[in-house]
Design an enzyme around this catalytic site. Sequence first.
Site, short mmCIF file in Angstrom:
data_model
loop_
_atom_site.label_atom_id
_atom_site.label_comp_id
_atom_site.label_asym_id
_atom_site.label_seq_id
_atom_site.Cartn_x
_atom_site.Cartn_y
_atom_site.Cartn_z
N HIS A 1 0.89 -1.05 -0.08
CA HIS A 1 -0.13 -0.23 0.08
C HIS A 1 0.84 1.25 0.02
O HIS A 1 2.09 1.00 0.15
CB HIS A 1 -1.04 0.06 1.30
CG HIS A 1 -0.13 0.07 2.57
ND1 HIS A 1 0.34 1.20 3.03
CD2 HIS A 1 -0.23 -0.83 3.53
CE1 HIS A 1 0.97 0.99 4.22
NE2 HIS A 1 0.45 -0.26 4.50
N ASP B 1 -4.03 -19.52 11.45
CA ASP B 1 -3.00 -20.24 12.27
C ASP B 1 -3.16 -19.93 13.87
O ASP B 1 -3.01 -18.62 13.99
CB ASP B 1 -1.72 -19.68 11.71
CG ASP B 1 -0.37 -20.71 12.11
OD1 ASP B 1 -0.19 -20.84 13.38
OD2 ASP B 1 0.24 -21.22 11.11
N SER C 1 1.76 -5.61 6.76
CA SER C 1 1.51 -5.10 5.22
C SER C 1 2.62 -5.61 4.42
O SER C 1 3.74 -5.21 4.77
CB SER C 1 0.96 -3.83 5.26
OG SER C 1 -0.10 -3.22 5.90
#
Length: 437
Positions: free
Chosen positions: A248, A375, A390
Amino acid sequence: MTKHTRRKLLGLFVATMFVALCWFTPIHQLASIPQELRILQGTSTALDIGLHSFATVTTSEPAVVSVAGSPEAKVASRLKQPLKIDSGKTGSADLQVKLFGMIPVKSVHVNVVPDLKVIPGGQSIGVKLKSSGIMVVGYNLVKSGNDSISPAEQAQVKVGDIITAIDGRKVKSVEEAAEWINKAGKAERPLEFTVKRAKQIMKLKVKPIFDKDGETYRIGLYIRDSAAGVGTLTFYQPDYGVFGALGHVITDVDTGQPIGVGEGQVVHSRVTSIDKGESGTPGEKRGIFIDEDQVLGSITRNSDFGIFGKMESLPDNAKVRQAMPVALAEQVHEGKASILTVVEGQKVEEFDIQIVNVMRQKYPATKSMVIKVTDPRLLSKTGGIIQGMSGSPILQDGKVVGAVTHVFVNDPTQGYGVFIEWMLNEAGVKTKTSAAS
């Protein structure tokens, strides 16, 4: 039977046959074949054309696409498996499906694109970004006599503007701008600011005034020229010597505006602690820069899809050291997957996720898929997706398919991912046929 009645019966018969054909399984299979198809160079795909006893498939460019190993293949009735389509050199070809070798019933345009591989990252990285100009992040009132004013605000300089030049000279730092402002103030003359506002470029006159408290000349602005933070490396592409990270855009913390790249560096980082995410409160990785003199790469682009630039070699602490194939956007599917990321120190680990929804994007967009952390180890440590994660690469079926981009604020176990193909395009690694030489 009258002529009018015969016409009505004939029309009814034709309509009935048309409906029957539409429900005929081979017709359904034929209709489901896409009009356009992409294949990575050197790989194969399968087409189930359904009409096993009657169809012949030909290719216009055998060197680009071959059908069952030849330029023409008759689909025998004993063939119960889908037809194998092999790719050759990059380029495009048309596949033609004909009934009885004569009646064309379907045409498929096939693009063979370069077979790309990348080394997935997952390493925690420190990002240092210097803007192309100085960013206006707020106003500062300057005392002048009995009044307090902001000369720049009065001159229509806006928060979010980028000052790219002063008196025609490119400005690169806050210190440089302050020096020029003070000199102009002493000379009692205005400055001409070249300002970038969204896509507009404008010139504004600002006259500095003397600040009695600071004993210097000011224009009444808070300005910034850099940003820094911790993120995750997505990929390193050794053939092109490029990298991608974050997934991003980097924006200014005060204005929310994207930061234009003047220069930037990627360095080593270590995760020191984790703030666990909860509903309504995103979690966060806390990290520090280390070995800052060992620059891993230079940043050349800051876009909606992440940061990109040059990198000479694979950074340390990689979990995967060999290049892996990438998935084209249309190859990503719902189901099991995994991510590579760091939650402690510099150790890259693999964690299970589920791709729960895939957006079929013909054109680049940042929200390509919805992912869910499954998980137990990662859920226990972070609560799901947290800030700083990210850019963590997403793997599926032995391929790199995308990167983590955002978390759902009200459900930290879920978030968005972006297709790796869109990130590669931003890095200058084109997944188009025209990229071939």
